[in-house]
Design an enzyme around this catalytic site. Structure first.
Site, PDB file in Angstrom:
ATOM      1  N   THR A 141       0.808  -1.212   0.000  1.00  0.00           N
ATOM      2  CA  THR A 141       0.000   0.000   0.000  1.00  0.00           C
ATOM      3  C   THR A 141       0.849   1.272   0.000  1.00  0.00           C
ATOM      4  OG1 THR A 141      -0.154   0.100   2.411  1.00  0.00           O
ATOM      5  CG2 THR A 141      -1.830  -1.191   1.261  1.00  0.00           C
ATOM      6  N   ASP A 142       0.180   2.370  -0.338  1.00  0.00           N
ATOM      7  CA  ASP A 142       0.811   3.681  -0.214  1.00  0.00           C
ATOM      8  C   ASP A 142       0.437   4.258   1.155  1.00  0.00           C
ATOM      9  OD1 ASP A 142      -1.820   4.601  -0.459  1.00  0.00           O
ATOM     10  OD2 ASP A 142      -1.563   5.231  -2.536  1.00  0.00           O
ATOM     11  N   LEU A 143       0.745   5.520   1.385  1.00  0.00           N
ATOM     12  CA  LEU A 143       0.487   6.120   2.701  1.00  0.00           C
ATOM     13  C   LEU A 143      -0.991   6.178   3.071  1.00  0.00           C
ATOM     14  CD1 LEU A 143       3.090   9.031   2.670  1.00  0.00           C
ATOM     15  CD2 LEU A 143       3.185   6.898   3.961  1.00  0.00           C
TER      16      LEU A 143
END
Length: 159
Positions: A29-31
């Site tokens: 995932t990203d942030l």
């Protein structure tokens, strides 16, 4: 005494489709907790690799014997909905066409595959060409063509 976990399961064929389960981990995932766009391609690649292995197509042996290797020559992907941390995904792969030196595989990533209305997150299509060690297109082994054809037809094949 410690009990060993069950052996790795590389998915399964259900009719003409290969089903491969994947879980979304933090590293995917990203942030914002949404799967980073390139990681959908990783899920699809793992599903294709396991589909080939399960079908008895030994890519590593072909490379080590100097016969050649697969290379993605065309790829299309449509992102429909985001996957999120801890989602349980299903990658469904189907062989759409087989040619002398290439194969076209359609792939779909689903969430909620165990419900009556699963969500399609991503649709993709990959063309992979069999290349000689020098990088030129080369006919794939006849046995592989037969295995791909059997998958497309929903036939049983020797593994």
């Amino acid at each position: 005494m410690t009990q060993m976990p069950p052996p790795f399961v590389p998915g399964a064929f259900v009719g003409t489709a290969h089903h491969y389960r994947a879980r979304v981990y933090f590293e995917d995932t990203d942030l914002s907790g949404i799967v980073y766009h390139a990681n959908y391609l990783r899920f699809m690649e793992r599903a294709r690799s396991d589909m080939l292995r399960l079908a008895g197509i030994d890519q590593r042996a072909a490379m080590e014997a100097g016969e050649g290797a697969w290379a993605v020559t065309d790829l299309s992907i449509k992102y429909r909905r985001p996957a999120r941390l801890d989602d349980d995904l299903l990658v469904v792969s189907t062989v759409e066409a087989v040619r002398g030196a290439s194969v076209i595989i359609a792939q779909r990533i689903l969430r909620g595959h165990d419900t009556l209305s699963p969500e399609t997150l991503t649709d993709g299509q990959v063309t992979a060409a069999f290349l000689s060690p020098g990088g030129r297109p080369r006919r794939q082994p006849d046995d592989w063509v037969g295995r791909f054809t059997a998958i497309m037809n929903g036939e049983n094949f020797p593994c």
